[in-house]
Scaffold this motif. Sequence first.
Motif, PDB file in Angstrom:
ATOM      1  N   ALA A  12      -1.208  11.457   3.799  1.00  0.00           N
ATOM      2  CA  ALA A  12      -1.733  11.100   4.905  1.00  0.00           C
ATOM      3  C   ALA A  12      -2.019   9.449   5.155  1.00  0.00           C
ATOM      4  O   ALA A  12      -1.199   9.094   6.390  1.00  0.00           O
ATOM      5  CB  ALA A  12      -3.081  11.770   5.065  1.00  0.00           C
ATOM      6  N   GLU A  13      -2.383   8.849   3.787  1.00  0.00           N
ATOM      7  CA  GLU A  13      -2.814   7.915   4.488  1.00  0.00           C
ATOM      8  C   GLU A  13      -1.293   6.855   4.456  1.00  0.00           C
ATOM      9  O   GLU A  13      -0.937   6.036   4.904  1.00  0.00           O
ATOM     10  CB  GLU A  13      -3.336   7.564   2.617  1.00  0.00           C
ATOM     11  N   LEU A  60      -2.341  14.886   9.735  1.00  0.00           N
ATOM     12  CA  LEU A  60      -3.737  14.066  10.629  1.00  0.00           C
ATOM     13  C   LEU A  60      -3.168  14.405  11.723  1.00  0.00           C
ATOM     14  O   LEU A  60      -3.306  14.305  12.622  1.00  0.00           O
ATOM     15  CB  LEU A  60      -3.312  12.685  10.074  1.00  0.00           C
ATOM     16  N   SER A  61      -2.299  15.327  12.162  1.00  0.00           N
ATOM     17  CA  SER A  61      -1.690  16.095  13.475  1.00  0.00           C
ATOM     18  C   SER A  61      -3.223  16.564  13.975  1.00  0.00           C
ATOM     19  O   SER A  61      -3.741  16.911  13.944  1.00  0.00           O
ATOM     20  CB  SER A  61      -0.460  15.929  13.483  1.00  0.00           C
ATOM     21  N   TYR A  98      -6.552  17.181   5.973  1.00  0.00           N
ATOM     22  CA  TYR A  98      -7.160  15.798   5.503  1.00  0.00           C
ATOM     23  C   TYR A  98      -8.384  16.322   5.689  1.00  0.00           C
ATOM     24  O   TYR A  98      -9.737  16.290   4.338  1.00  0.00           O
ATOM     25  CB  TYR A  98      -6.877  15.145   6.480  1.00  0.00           C
ATOM     26  N   ALA A 103       3.973   3.077   7.980  1.00  0.00           N
ATOM     27  CA  ALA A 103       4.242   2.958   9.891  1.00  0.00           C
ATOM     28  C   ALA A 103       5.130   1.575  10.194  1.00  0.00           C
ATOM     29  O   ALA A 103       6.311   1.182  10.884  1.00  0.00           O
ATOM     30  CB  ALA A 103       3.488   3.187  10.913  1.00  0.00           C
ATOM     31  N   ALA A 116       0.761  -1.078   0.119  1.00  0.00           N
ATOM     32  CA  ALA A 116      -0.118   0.318  -0.167  1.00  0.00           C
ATOM     33  C   ALA A 116       0.882   1.012   0.009  1.00  0.00           C
ATOM     34  O   ALA A 116       2.387   1.624   0.461  1.00  0.00           O
ATOM     35  CB  ALA A 116      -0.534  -0.185   1.123  1.00  0.00           C
ATOM     36  N   TYR A 152      -5.939  18.417  10.977  1.00  0.00           N
ATOM     37  CA  TYR A 152      -6.145  17.247  11.269  1.00  0.00           C
ATOM     38  C   TYR A 152      -7.696  18.333   9.942  1.00  0.00           C
ATOM     39  O   TYR A 152      -7.916  17.870   8.836  1.00  0.00           O
ATOM     40  CB  TYR A 152      -7.233  16.461  11.471  1.00  0.00           C
ATOM     41  N   SER A 206       0.666   6.593   7.233  1.00  0.00           N
ATOM     42  CA  SER A 206      -0.074   5.396   8.307  1.00  0.00           C
ATOM     43  C   SER A 206       0.974   3.494   7.584  1.00  0.00           C
ATOM     44  O   SER A 206       1.007   3.620   8.452  1.00  0.00           O
ATOM     45  CB  SER A 206      -1.442   5.363   8.001  1.00  0.00           C
ATOM     46  N   ASN A 207       0.098   4.518   6.114  1.00  0.00           N
ATOM     47  CA  ASN A 207       0.859   2.503   5.695  1.00  0.00           C
ATOM     48  C   ASN A 207       2.525   2.233   5.851  1.00  0.00           C
ATOM     49  O   ASN A 207       2.417   1.167   5.742  1.00  0.00           O
ATOM     50  CB  ASN A 207       0.565   2.593   4.357  1.00  0.00           C
ATOM     51  N   THR A 254       1.984  13.261   8.413  1.00  0.00           N
ATOM     52  CA  THR A 254       2.316  12.736   9.630  1.00  0.00           C
ATOM     53  C   THR A 254       1.206  14.152   9.980  1.00  0.00           C
ATOM     54  O   THR A 254       0.606  14.304  11.354  1.00  0.00           O
ATOM     55  CB  THR A 254       3.198  12.225   9.813  1.00  0.00           C
ATOM     56  N   SER A 270      -3.986   4.262   0.193  1.00  0.00           N
ATOM     57  CA  SER A 270      -5.416   2.669   0.349  1.00  0.00           C
ATOM     58  C   SER A 270      -6.796   2.599  -1.089  1.00  0.00           C
ATOM     59  O   SER A 270      -6.770   2.495  -1.197  1.00  0.00           O
ATOM     60  CB  SER A 270      -5.902   1.881   1.546  1.00  0.00           C
TER      61      SER A 270
END
Lengths: 494, 497
Positions: free
Chosen positions: A312-313, A362-363, A371, A319, A203, A367, A316-317, A359, A206
């Motif tokens: 943003a995605e 999304l903080s 986002y 991490a 990913a 946000y 997370s993907n 990051t 996603s």
Amino acid sequence: MTSGPASLLSAQVRAGERSAVEVVERHLDAVARIDPELHAFVTVLNDGAVAAAAAVDTVVAAGRDPGPLAGVPVAVKDNMCTRGVRTTCSSRILEHWHPPYDATVVERLTAAGAVVIGKTNLDEFAMGSSTENSAFGPTRNPHDPSRVPGGSSGGSAAAVAAGLAPIGLGSDTGGSIRQPAALCGVVGMKPTYGTVSRYGLVAFASSLDQIGPFARTVSDAALLFDVIGGHDPMDSTSLDRPAPRTATVVGDGVDGCRVGVVRELYEDAEPAVRAAVSAAAEALAGAGAVIEECSIPEVRHALPAYYLLAPAEASSNLARYDGVRYGLRVDAPDVESMNAATRAAGFGAEVTRRVMLGTYALSAGYYDAYYGQAQKVRTLIIDAFRRTYEQVDALLGATTPTTAFAIGDRVQDPWAMYLSDVFSVPSNLSGDPAISVPFGSDDAGLPIGVQVLAPALGEPMVVRVGAVLEAAAPPLGQPRLADRALLGGSSEPS
Amino acid sequence: MTARESQPATARGYEPVIGLEVHCELRTETKLFCGCRNAFGDEPNTNVCPVCLGLPGSLPVLNSKAVELAMRIGLALHCEIRPSTFHRKNYFYPDMPKDYQISQYDEPINVGGFLELPDGYRVGVVRAHLEEDTGKTTHVGGGGRIHDAEYALVDYNRAGVPLVEIVSAPDLRSAAQARTYVAELRSILVATDASDGRMEEGSMRVDANVSVRAAGSADLGTRCEIKNLNSLRSLVRAIDYEAARQAEVLESGEAVVQQTRHWDEKESRTVALRSKEEAFDYRYFPEPDLVPVAPDPQWQTDVASALPPLPAERRARLRQLLGAPAAPGAPWDPGAPPTAAQEDQIATVVEHGLDELVTSAAEDGVAPSLALARTANEASADPHRARGLDRRAYVSLLEMEERGQVTATQAKAVLAELLERGGDPVDIARRRGFEALGADSLAGAVAVVVGAHPNEWERYRHGEDKLAQFFIGQVMKVTKGKADGKTVVAELQRLRG
């Protein structure tokens, strides 16, 4: 309608006229001669591919059905998992990672008799538009080795353009199939989100990632799409219905179809590209389509929204690449330092930039402004396309603002690089299908791609329009870096 | 004992305000997002696959059984079931394979219910949402302490096990009430077959939010969240300690700092883990790999109609069995009201899911009070085995006791063996040489004892009833414990005339 090299090869193998082993060895031989300079592949499956081809020949010999892609070599982007074959995402952090499982698309290729001959180069984790962000060095454009092939699926695009494989798989998050297809002079399609399983696709973002075909003809692209598409219980976002069939409708023409030419999808392009879009529109009109000028102002906001949502995605993907379970680990006194040292050593500059950007977006406290706002823009774009499709059946535009640029040109200027995707990103935000088809070249002989868009599940429409454009397209010169015999559609062993 | 424990918050004029977050593992066959076995105690890293290891390219697929169990919990707690979504909770931790946890955030599946304690007090349930569990880290070397460990091992068998987190409103007012809430919740989880509720195995884990306020005030104070409460005992001790600590802070004129605190069982105190300023920014955002969960009305109806009787209802049935009113506040019925001890017994029996032992014995004619006492006081010591106890053997033992064929003490010993190894209570009693004395030989023993203690007998004869205990003890001594206390008293009364 032109059939393609993949369907020809498959027909020959199925009829027992050529063995799959011979076809695969012929392509591996071309890879061995040309790829040292082209660098389309990260990993070549010499032995594995021959063994897989031999298995296809056994099926043929036994009189059983070897599948619609029998013996057809496929170049697979190195962000799709292949069991036991390293899958690097062109990143140091996964340089030696061997997945214990096959991606659904790889399983479907194998079931259709296709043979994966290698894993192709990409911008690290598919983040980039030139394949220069690969940790293993850039891929060259077969038409001009001093130029980029586009990206992020530059390796698959270049391999197919150079004749090293008749078809290939890429992934398209913001244009990563269509943009390199345009720059390398091949066909590339991003299917409707949810029609091709993402299970086993590493990913990036996603909600935007979608796997799709590369081919040298629209009909081969359709053939490949029909093999990989369809519901997969392993992917919750996979549409719970059969994917539309495309191979059977490629030749249906566009008589009576309403096609909108979208101002925002070509007016900022360089002159040669704009001219190609006009010529393409005329060709469609000549084939009986009703051409309408149209405007979708919302798509101007697509690129900024994309560069918030996708990072943003991604933040997370990505991490999970923390050095704990697999991939690179840089030792350090405690877990947090080990995580940090591993990621600092394992990720390249562009991946690091996007992880940090995502990051931040999304903080807490940011946000809603970033986002959240980008999600609203995405909704506006989806609505704008929906309204437009009440008037037309398909849309036409350029795939990219420019033809292939020189290696190194945009490396220092991320925004200039990001602009390569300005015409392709809207379809990822809307989730709708789009295809890029070669349509002539610029003064330097570099390929130009035009793009056809349609509403969700409109793959049959994009291949029909694409095939008409393919038939009308001005001739494109042979790539300089290629196996000419394989490109010539020669069905004979050389 | 620290000074704080000896000076509870209430004694200082403060009222504790407690809200609990209870995580319970669901009893599904497979994990929340993949087909791996959901099992406790297997060889480390054997119940794993690309999905629950978070391998690149893997994707989650929601287990519908977990959704069903979450709905059962929600319905049992009188929640509204809503269309819900999953979010990603992002933070780095080695036992979390993806370095984010898939959890429900602003749109949980169950909202707005309540739990009724046995005494009728209602505790609000804010939400009960689905999420995945993490793996388990073991620190090796350095005496097992995190900071001194030489290395750590991670077992991912638990990663991806389905959890429901049940968040109560800050409606609890004492550690004892918090304990009752958790015990009642556990009974509900067990009754609905949603979870096995075993705190000792970590399948039920409690975090407590504790604040204090001046008694009589309606304001809420600054709270601290206490983690690592592994038993009901820890829960009670930690809340009492924390409330006292906060009361002392306030008394000294300082302010309570919002913190996450860790209960140190050995040191019997809570210690600060991190303050609000240091709290993680989890960067929640909607999980793009999953689609919304919207159980249709038919599914909800099916789950609701399949719910078994809940503890409150079951307690009422046991009270009725004793001929008592069905609820604490119900109109008085002069039959045989349950004593406080019996109320406790009823609660214990229901908590451990042993109602069936009591009701089936009563149906076979055993006195409900005896069946209740033995089940609550003895059988519940090993609830797991007690649930598997052979009903006929149990009834037969209780009948032996009722008929005076064994004494209460002997019946308890036989029951212990029944639980341990099973068998026929008559055989067990015979093998152990248990037989209550027949009426004749008992009368003889009583006569001997009375004759040996003329002074005590005179006093008893003149109404000093408490001396009955003395005679029972003497008779027991003479008969080596084979006498039945009640029968001795009956004989004494007969002799007294």
